[in-house]
Design a protein around this motif. Structure first.
Motif, PDB file in Angstrom:
ATOM      1  N   PRO A 170       0.237   0.492  14.073  1.00 49.01           N
ATOM      2  CA  PRO A 170      -0.502   1.548  13.507  1.00 49.01           C
ATOM      3  C   PRO A 170      -1.062   1.086  11.899  1.00 49.01           C
ATOM      4  O   PRO A 170      -2.178   1.419  11.605  1.00 49.01           O
ATOM      5  N   HIS A 171      -0.304   0.143  11.447  1.00 49.32           N
ATOM      6  CA  HIS A 171      -0.840  -0.446  10.109  1.00 49.32           C
ATOM      7  C   HIS A 171      -1.671  -1.629  10.285  1.00 49.32           C
ATOM      8  O   HIS A 171      -1.893  -2.320   9.360  1.00 49.32           O
ATOM      9  N   LYS A 172      -1.703  -2.037  11.408  1.00 48.87           N
ATOM     10  CA  LYS A 172      -2.255  -3.489  11.649  1.00 48.87           C
ATOM     11  C   LYS A 172      -1.657  -4.608  10.777  1.00 48.87           C
ATOM     12  O   LYS A 172      -2.393  -5.432  10.466  1.00 48.87           O
ATOM     13  N   LEU A 173      -0.511  -4.590  10.879  1.00 53.96           N
ATOM     14  CA  LEU A 173       0.275  -5.398   9.986  1.00 53.96           C
ATOM     15  C   LEU A 173       1.267  -6.448  10.792  1.00 53.96           C
ATOM     16  O   LEU A 173       1.957  -6.005  11.930  1.00 53.96           O
ATOM     17  N   ASP A 187      11.840  -2.533   5.851  1.00 58.51           N
ATOM     18  CA  ASP A 187      12.848  -1.486   5.116  1.00 58.51           C
ATOM     19  C   ASP A 187      12.246  -0.170   5.498  1.00 58.51           C
ATOM     20  O   ASP A 187      13.064   0.635   5.762  1.00 58.51           O
ATOM     21  N   GLN A 188      11.062   0.018   5.140  1.00 55.15           N
ATOM     22  CA  GLN A 188      10.391   1.322   5.246  1.00 55.15           C
ATOM     23  C   GLN A 188       8.961   1.052   5.900  1.00 55.15           C
ATOM     24  O   GLN A 188       8.411   0.106   5.405  1.00 55.15           O
ATOM     25  N   ALA A 189       8.562   2.235   6.407  1.00 51.18           N
ATOM     26  CA  ALA A 189       7.315   2.423   6.866  1.00 51.18           C
ATOM     27  C   ALA A 189       7.118   3.794   7.328  1.00 51.18           C
ATOM     28  O   ALA A 189       7.660   4.547   7.533  1.00 51.18           O
ATOM     29  N   THR A 190       5.540   4.133   7.141  1.00 49.16           N
ATOM     30  CA  THR A 190       5.228   5.330   7.274  1.00 49.16           C
ATOM     31  C   THR A 190       4.564   5.721   8.690  1.00 49.16           C
ATOM     32  O   THR A 190       4.309   6.572   8.903  1.00 49.16           O
ATOM     33  N   CYS A 191       4.798   4.858   9.551  1.00 51.41           N
ATOM     34  CA  CYS A 191       4.301   4.913  10.959  1.00 51.41           C
ATOM     35  C   CYS A 191       5.100   5.914  11.725  1.00 51.41           C
ATOM     36  O   CYS A 191       6.272   5.949  11.480  1.00 51.41           O
ATOM     37  N   PRO A 192       4.484   6.586  12.795  1.00 50.50           N
ATOM     38  CA  PRO A 192       5.314   7.520  13.385  1.00 50.50           C
ATOM     39  C   PRO A 192       6.396   6.813  14.170  1.00 50.50           C
ATOM     40  O   PRO A 192       7.282   7.701  14.380  1.00 50.50           O
ATOM     41  N   ASP A 193       6.180   5.795  15.093  1.00 50.15           N
ATOM     42  CA  ASP A 193       7.433   5.580  15.853  1.00 50.15           C
ATOM     43  C   ASP A 193       8.529   4.476  15.332  1.00 50.15           C
ATOM     44  O   ASP A 193       9.525   4.370  15.756  1.00 50.15           O
ATOM     45  N   ASN A 214       0.614  -1.340   0.052  1.00 49.21           N
ATOM     46  CA  ASN A 214       0.089  -0.121  -0.029  1.00 49.21           C
ATOM     47  C   ASN A 214       0.787   1.228  -0.161  1.00 49.21           C
ATOM     48  O   ASN A 214       0.392   2.303   0.595  1.00 49.21           O
ATOM     49  N   ASP A 215       1.908   1.236  -0.727  1.00 45.89           N
ATOM     50  CA  ASP A 215       2.942   2.490  -0.737  1.00 45.89           C
ATOM     51  C   ASP A 215       3.335   2.967   0.937  1.00 45.89           C
ATOM     52  O   ASP A 215       3.512   4.107   1.169  1.00 45.89           O
ATOM     53  N   GLU A 216       3.138   2.061   1.903  1.00 48.25           N
ATOM     54  CA  GLU A 216       3.116   2.661   3.108  1.00 48.25           C
ATOM     55  C   GLU A 216       4.453   1.909   3.698  1.00 48.25           C
ATOM     56  O   GLU A 216       5.155   2.264   4.381  1.00 48.25           O
ATOM     57  N   ASN A 217       4.441   0.417   3.391  1.00 47.44           N
ATOM     58  CA  ASN A 217       5.389  -0.446   4.266  1.00 47.44           C
ATOM     59  C   ASN A 217       6.332  -1.040   2.894  1.00 47.44           C
ATOM     60  O   ASN A 217       5.745  -1.702   1.997  1.00 47.44           O
ATOM     61  N   ILE A 218       7.847  -1.234   3.060  1.00 46.71           N
ATOM     62  CA  ILE A 218       8.301  -1.939   2.094  1.00 46.71           C
ATOM     63  C   ILE A 218       9.003  -3.151   3.072  1.00 46.71           C
ATOM     64  O   ILE A 218       9.699  -3.063   4.170  1.00 46.71           O
TER      65      ILE A 218
END
Length: 118
Positions: free
Chosen positions: A99-102, A73-79, A58-62
Motif C-alpha cells: 500500500p505504501h510502495k515501500l 514497528d508501525q504502519a498505517t496500511c490496513p493489512d 512520512n508519519d506512516e511507517n516506523i
C-alpha cells in the motif's frame, strides 16, 4: 596412569572452551551490510545495519534498526503484512509494504557477492 589421562583431558577441555569463547568474542556482526529503503521506486535512504536507529517515514511507517536486524514497528496500511514479516538480518532479505510502495532490503557492500551459484 589415570591421573595423567585426567590431566590431559582437562587441558583439552579447557583449550576447547577458550577457543569457543574467543570465537564468540571476536565474531563480527554484519560487516558492510546496509539497509536500503525505497519508496515508489525512488531511493529514500541507505542506513548502516550496525547502528541502532529509528526511521520515521512520512508519519506512516516506523522502521527500527536494532541489534543488527531491521523490522517494521508501525504502519498505517490496513493489512499490516509488513509488520508480520518480522525481523530481517541477512543480505538479500526484504520487507515489502505494497500500500505504501515501500521496500526495505538488506544489501552487502558494493561489489560484494551475496551468494555464489555454480
Amino acid at each position: 596412569m589415570m591421573k595423567k589421562t585426567l590431566k590431559y583431558d582437562l587441558i583439552i577441555i579447557i583449550t576447547v572452551i577458550v577457543v569457543i569463547v574467543c570465537l564468540f568474542l571476536f565474531q563480527k556482526s554484519n560487516p558492510g551490510y546496509h539497509v536500503k529503503i525505497t519508496i515508489d521506486r525512488e531511493l529514500y535512504g541507505i542506513y548502516d545495519l550496525n547502528h541502532d536507529q529509528t526511521i520515521n517515514i512520512n508519519d506512516e511507517n516506523i522502521i527500527i534498526i536494532k541489534n543488527y536486524e531491521v523490522y517494521m514497528d508501525q504502519a498505517t496500511c490496513p493489512d499490516k503484512t509488513c509488520i508480520q514479516q518480522g525481523h530481517i538480518s541477512k543480505a538479500g532479505a526484504s520487507i515489502i509494504c505494497l500500500p505504501h510502495k515501500l521496500i526495505i532490503e538488506i544489501t552487502g557492500e558494493e561489489g560484494e557477492l551475496d551468494d555464489k551459484t555454480y
